[in-house]
Design a protein around this motif. Structure first.
Motif, mmCIF file in Angstrom:
data_model
loop_
_atom_site.group_PDB
_atom_site.id
_atom_site.type_symbol
_atom_site.label_atom_id
_atom_site.label_comp_id
_atom_site.label_asym_id
_atom_site.label_seq_id
_atom_site.Cartn_x
_atom_site.Cartn_y
_atom_site.Cartn_z
ATOM 1 N N THR A 34 1.246 -0.873 0.191
ATOM 2 C CA THR A 34 -0.042 0.224 0.130
ATOM 3 C C THR A 34 1.173 1.514 -0.097
ATOM 4 N N THR A 56 -4.548 2.207 8.392
ATOM 5 C CA THR A 56 -4.453 4.160 7.988
ATOM 6 C C THR A 56 -4.063 4.616 7.044
ATOM 7 N N ASN A 64 -10.483 5.964 -1.362
ATOM 8 C CA ASN A 64 -9.932 4.423 -1.278
ATOM 9 C C ASN A 64 -9.387 3.529 -2.239
ATOM 10 N N LEU A 67 -6.363 2.531 -1.359
ATOM 11 C CA LEU A 67 -5.995 1.498 -0.199
ATOM 12 C C LEU A 67 -7.062 0.534 -0.958
ATOM 13 N N ILE A 68 -8.003 0.963 -1.595
ATOM 14 C CA ILE A 68 -7.976 -1.012 -2.144
ATOM 15 C C ILE A 68 -7.202 -1.983 -2.624
ATOM 16 N N ARG A 114 -9.653 -7.017 4.376
ATOM 17 C CA ARG A 114 -9.487 -5.518 4.410
ATOM 18 C C ARG A 114 -10.426 -4.964 3.868
ATOM 19 N N ILE A 115 -10.880 -5.310 2.852
ATOM 20 C CA ILE A 115 -11.961 -4.566 1.908
ATOM 21 C C ILE A 115 -12.735 -4.703 2.776
ATOM 22 N N ILE A 118 -12.350 -1.443 5.462
ATOM 23 C CA ILE A 118 -12.055 -0.590 4.155
ATOM 24 C C ILE A 118 -13.422 0.591 4.242
ATOM 25 N N TYR A 119 -14.634 0.212 3.550
ATOM 26 C CA TYR A 119 -15.581 0.216 2.547
ATOM 27 C C TYR A 119 -16.626 0.623 4.646
ATOM 28 N N ASN A 122 -14.137 3.729 6.342
ATOM 29 C CA ASN A 122 -13.996 5.099 5.305
ATOM 30 C C ASN A 122 -15.595 5.722 4.809
#
Length: 122
Positions: A34, A56, A64, A67-68, A114-115, A118-119, A122
């Protein structure tokens, strides 16, 4: 760069306490990828908090999408390395599941979690 020990411990508990020695390098590799992707795309990184699936990356124009990319890469890599005909989806939810080949299964698990994080955050 800061290290979130509580996030790392929660990651090990959520993903797989049985294979903690595999989860930790996967989380490190995902965080490093990342950061490398952010550097290549010239995103201004101001702060990184490494916490497993709760990592983060703060910056001026972080989105995003940046990050993804790393979890998507590890998800595709895990699906590619998975040799079985079908993926045991119930074992992906079970944190103490036993796998014949744990690396691809844990790549898939950490990427999916992790996905989701993230969603959701955020």
């Amino acid at each position: 760069m800061f290290i979130d020990v509580v996030g790392i411990l929660l990651t090990v508990i959520i993903v797989s306490p049985r294979y903690w020695f595999i989860v930790l390098p996967l989380c490190f590799a995902e965080s490093a990828l990342t950061i490398l992707i952010s550097m290549v795309l010239e995103s201004n990184i101001t702060e990184v908090i490494a916490g497993g699936i709760f990592t983060t990356v703060a910056g001026l124009n972080n989105k995003n999408f940046l990050l993804i990319l790393s979890p998507l890469f590890f998800l595709m890599l895990g699906l590619g390395l998975h040799k079985d005909k079908k993926i045991p989806w119930l074992d992906l939810i079970n944190p103490i599941a036993n796998f014949k080949r744990p690396w691809p299964a844990l790549m898939i698990k950490t990427s999916l979690f992790r996905i989701m994080v993230i969603y959701l955050l955020n």
